[in-house]
Scaffold this motif. Structure first.
Motif, PDB file in Angstrom:
ATOM      1  N   PRO A 113       0.877  -1.385   0.230  1.00 29.15           N
ATOM      2  CA  PRO A 113       0.077   0.060   0.040  1.00 29.15           C
ATOM      3  C   PRO A 113       0.807   1.399  -0.116  1.00 29.15           C
ATOM      4  N   ARG A 114       2.038   1.137   0.342  1.00 30.12           N
ATOM      5  CA  ARG A 114       2.853   2.316   0.537  1.00 30.12           C
ATOM      6  C   ARG A 114       3.812   2.645  -0.687  1.00 30.12           C
ATOM      7  N   HIS A 115       3.899   1.455  -1.419  1.00 32.69           N
ATOM      8  CA  HIS A 115       4.872   1.496  -2.334  1.00 32.69           C
ATOM      9  C   HIS A 115       4.519   2.364  -3.813  1.00 32.69           C
ATOM     10  N   ALA A 116       5.479   2.906  -4.608  1.00 30.77           N
ATOM     11  CA  ALA A 116       5.202   3.409  -5.572  1.00 30.77           C
ATOM     12  C   ALA A 116       4.850   2.202  -6.737  1.00 30.77           C
ATOM     13  N   ILE A 117       3.708   2.385  -7.592  1.00 28.95           N
ATOM     14  CA  ILE A 117       3.381   1.243  -8.434  1.00 28.95           C
ATOM     15  C   ILE A 117       3.242   1.991  -9.841  1.00 28.95           C
ATOM     16  N   MET A 118       3.932   1.696 -10.930  1.00 27.62           N
ATOM     17  CA  MET A 118       3.687   2.022 -12.271  1.00 27.62           C
ATOM     18  C   MET A 118       2.970   0.760 -13.215  1.00 27.62           C
ATOM     19  N   VAL A 119       2.395   1.107 -14.029  1.00 26.28           N
ATOM     20  CA  VAL A 119       1.714   0.122 -15.145  1.00 26.28           C
ATOM     21  C   VAL A 119       2.099   0.526 -16.402  1.00 26.28           C
ATOM     22  N   GLY A 120       2.233  -0.373 -17.159  1.00 28.39           N
ATOM     23  CA  GLY A 120       2.501  -0.212 -18.783  1.00 28.39           C
ATOM     24  C   GLY A 120       1.942  -1.042 -19.718  1.00 28.39           C
ATOM     25  N   THR A 121       2.240  -0.754 -21.145  1.00 24.74           N
ATOM     26  CA  THR A 121       1.882  -1.650 -22.001  1.00 24.74           C
ATOM     27  C   THR A 121       2.915  -1.448 -23.055  1.00 24.74           C
ATOM     28  N   THR A 122       3.355  -2.418 -24.073  1.00 21.81           N
ATOM     29  CA  THR A 122       3.975  -2.481 -24.895  1.00 21.81           C
ATOM     30  C   THR A 122       3.558  -3.239 -26.566  1.00 21.81           C
ATOM     31  N   SER A 123       3.770  -2.675 -27.506  1.00 17.72           N
ATOM     32  CA  SER A 123       3.263  -3.340 -28.808  1.00 17.72           C
ATOM     33  C   SER A 123       4.394  -4.101 -29.515  1.00 17.72           C
ATOM     34  N   ASN A 124       5.443  -3.872 -28.705  1.00 18.22           N
ATOM     35  CA  ASN A 124       6.765  -4.416 -29.578  1.00 18.22           C
ATOM     36  C   ASN A 124       6.530  -5.904 -29.609  1.00 18.22           C
ATOM     37  N   GLY A 125       6.827  -6.622 -30.486  1.00 19.34           N
ATOM     38  CA  GLY A 125       6.982  -8.151 -30.786  1.00 19.34           C
ATOM     39  C   GLY A 125       8.295  -8.708 -30.652  1.00 19.34           C
ATOM     40  N   VAL A 126       8.384  -9.506 -29.627  1.00 20.09           N
ATOM     41  CA  VAL A 126       9.722 -10.136 -29.397  1.00 20.09           C
ATOM     42  C   VAL A 126       9.547 -11.841 -29.333  1.00 20.09           C
ATOM     43  N   LEU A 127      10.306 -12.394 -29.882  1.00 22.81           N
ATOM     44  CA  LEU A 127      10.249 -13.763 -29.969  1.00 22.81           C
ATOM     45  C   LEU A 127      11.792 -14.555 -29.189  1.00 22.81           C
ATOM     46  N   LYS A 128      11.403 -15.522 -28.168  1.00 22.32           N
ATOM     47  CA  LYS A 128      12.563 -16.018 -27.661  1.00 22.32           C
ATOM     48  C   LYS A 128      12.574 -17.498 -27.929  1.00 22.32           C
ATOM     49  N   VAL A 129      13.789 -17.843 -28.403  1.00 21.09           N
ATOM     50  CA  VAL A 129      13.904 -19.344 -28.594  1.00 21.09           C
ATOM     51  C   VAL A 129      15.208 -19.718 -27.724  1.00 21.09           C
ATOM     52  N   SER A 130      15.053 -20.228 -26.889  1.00 24.42           N
ATOM     53  CA  SER A 130      16.357 -20.582 -26.088  1.00 24.42           C
ATOM     54  C   SER A 130      16.894 -19.447 -25.526  1.00 24.42           C
ATOM     55  N   GLU A 131      18.322 -19.164 -25.722  1.00 25.89           N
ATOM     56  CA  GLU A 131      18.718 -17.868 -25.194  1.00 25.89           C
ATOM     57  C   GLU A 131      19.032 -16.842 -26.316  1.00 25.89           C
ATOM     58  N   HIS A 132      18.339 -16.967 -27.617  1.00 21.30           N
ATOM     59  CA  HIS A 132      18.108 -16.204 -28.464  1.00 21.30           C
ATOM     60  C   HIS A 132      17.091 -15.221 -28.319  1.00 21.30           C
ATOM     61  N   ILE A 133      17.055 -13.875 -28.470  1.00 19.91           N
ATOM     62  CA  ILE A 133      15.808 -12.934 -28.458  1.00 19.91           C
ATOM     63  C   ILE A 133      16.200 -12.306 -29.675  1.00 19.91           C
ATOM     64  N   ARG A 134      14.725 -12.280 -30.377  1.00 19.13           N
ATOM     65  CA  ARG A 134      14.593 -11.635 -31.881  1.00 19.13           C
ATOM     66  C   ARG A 134      13.497 -10.280 -31.778  1.00 19.13           C
ATOM     67  N   HIS A 135      13.805  -9.189 -31.950  1.00 19.36           N
ATOM     68  CA  HIS A 135      12.886  -8.425 -31.916  1.00 19.36           C
ATOM     69  C   HIS A 135      12.021  -8.395 -33.287  1.00 19.36           C
ATOM     70  N   THR A 136      10.798  -8.700 -33.158  1.00 17.24           N
ATOM     71  CA  THR A 136      10.290  -8.998 -34.823  1.00 17.24           C
ATOM     72  C   THR A 136       9.319  -8.112 -35.133  1.00 17.24           C
ATOM     73  N   GLY A 137       9.027  -7.046 -34.221  1.00 16.51           N
ATOM     74  CA  GLY A 137       8.077  -5.923 -34.720  1.00 16.51           C
ATOM     75  C   GLY A 137       8.338  -4.854 -33.609  1.00 16.51           C
ATOM     76  N   ALA A 138       8.362  -3.662 -34.400  1.00 16.53           N
ATOM     77  CA  ALA A 138       8.664  -2.463 -33.925  1.00 16.53           C
ATOM     78  C   ALA A 138       7.250  -1.956 -33.319  1.00 16.53           C
ATOM     79  N   GLY A 139       7.459  -1.219 -31.797  1.00 18.50           N
ATOM     80  CA  GLY A 139       6.363  -0.882 -31.311  1.00 18.50           C
ATOM     81  C   GLY A 139       6.385   0.108 -30.371  1.00 18.50           C
ATOM     82  N   VAL A 140       5.569   0.417 -29.574  1.00 17.92           N
ATOM     83  CA  VAL A 140       5.581   1.661 -28.442  1.00 17.92           C
ATOM     84  C   VAL A 140       5.349   1.252 -27.170  1.00 17.92           C
ATOM     85  N   THR A 141       6.171   1.620 -26.138  1.00 17.47           N
ATOM     86  CA  THR A 141       5.960   1.117 -24.779  1.00 17.47           C
ATOM     87  C   THR A 141       5.479   2.532 -24.031  1.00 17.47           C
ATOM     88  N   TRP A 142       4.222   2.299 -23.242  1.00 17.39           N
ATOM     89  CA  TRP A 142       3.726   3.552 -22.524  1.00 17.39           C
ATOM     90  C   TRP A 142       3.848   2.917 -21.274  1.00 17.39           C
TER      91      TRP A 142
END
Length: 299
Positions: A113-142
């Motif tokens: 109850p006393r902590h700062a809490i932020m919330v957000g959303t992102t439209s970025n597309g990201v794919l994880k295959v094992s330890e390889h992370i691929r940015h698949t689609g540009a998006g916006v993070t709010w």
């Protein structure tokens, strides 16, 4: 330099780890409590196909003096995970929730109850295959404040200068609701019919999309949100077209026999609709179908 801990080592968690490191912040993954501490290396491929290798600490507890705890877990896993970490989260730590669906911020505020809490959303597309992370689609993070304590972090977007598409939004509620409407219109249908997003535009399925959005527009109107039905339908249609070859997260959950975030997506809308006495039979029927299928998984 801020000290960030990331709770949720999936595709989005790794995406933000790379961005945080690139912007000169400190980042570490928080794993299950029984996990041994270790250095984790992962490869990140950007939209241009360029690859970089990153190393981060991964351990079963928070690092000392954690400034920001970024939570990228599935919605249903947020409260249990934060409960386990409750004794470790310093009163000065800002909790940042970034996932599909709504409802976890209210749960988190009851726990902290006393902590700062932020919330957000992102439209970025990201794919994880094992330890390889691929940015698949540009998006916006709010990102924006859920409570008054979080309003003092307005300069966070400036801190994360490397994440150029990150924007601070004082009224983050509207961004979250728009993402929620889109998820409600697309995710359950693609899960039930086991189809790609683009297939919802076909003559057999599109009328169901329209009915869902019509109901969602009524809920939004009562909740004093600014969109007309036509505007919401245009947003949904745009996402269906733009992500035509994608599989929704709920589709993937059904496909791999995992529990979905339905309670925090359609389930959240049903609670709001009930509070306003708005009938939403199409959304209710899809919710019941998904829950019935998930019951079979448990049994």
């Amino acid at each position: 330099m801020a000290n960030w801990n990331i709770l949720g080592a999936g595709a989005i968690g790794h995406f933000f780890a790379e961005k945080l490191l690139k912007s000169g912040q400190h980042a570490a993954f928080v794993l299950r409590p029984e996990s041994d501490a270790h250095i984790r290396s992962f490869n990140f491929e950007n939209l241009a196909g360029e690859n970089t290798t990153n190393t981060v600490m991964a351990q079963g507890k928070l690092t000392p003096k954690c400034d920001f705890l970024l939570v990228t877990l599935k919605a249903q896993d947020v409260l249990p995970a934060l409960t386990l970490l409750q004794s470790q989260i310093d009163k000065h730590c800002c909790i940042v929730l970034l996932h599909n669906g709504m409802g976890t911020a209210e749960q988190t505020e009851k726990l902290f109850p006393r902590h700062a809490i932020m919330v957000g959303t992102t439209s970025n597309g990201v794919l994880k295959v094992s330890e390889h992370i691929r940015h698949t689609g540009a998006g916006v993070t709010w990102l924006g404040p859920f409570n008054n304590q979080a309003k003092r972090y307005k300069d966070i977007a400036n801190q994360l200068f490397a994440l150029e598409e990150l924007t601070w939004c004082e009224d983050i509620r509207e961004k979250l609701w728009l993402k929620l409407v889109i998820n409600c219109a697309i995710n359950p249908l693609t899960a039930i019919h086991q189809c790609k997003n683009g297939e919802l535009a076909c003559p057999a399925l599109y009328p169901h999309v329209v009915k869902l959005v019509q109901e969602l527009a009524l809920v939004c109107e009562k909740a004093r949100l600014p969109w007309s039905y036509a505007e919401l339908q245009a947003h949904v249609d745009n996402v269906i077209t733009r992500t035509a070859e994608n599989y929704s997260s709920m589709h993937q959950d059904q496909h791999f026999n995992r529990k979905s975030e339905i309670d925090y997506i359609t389930g959240y809308v049903l609670k709001v609709a009930n509070a306003y006495s708005i009938p939403v039979p199409a959304n209710q029927a899809l919710y019941a179908q998904i829950k019935q299928q998930e019951t079979k998984l448990v049994s």
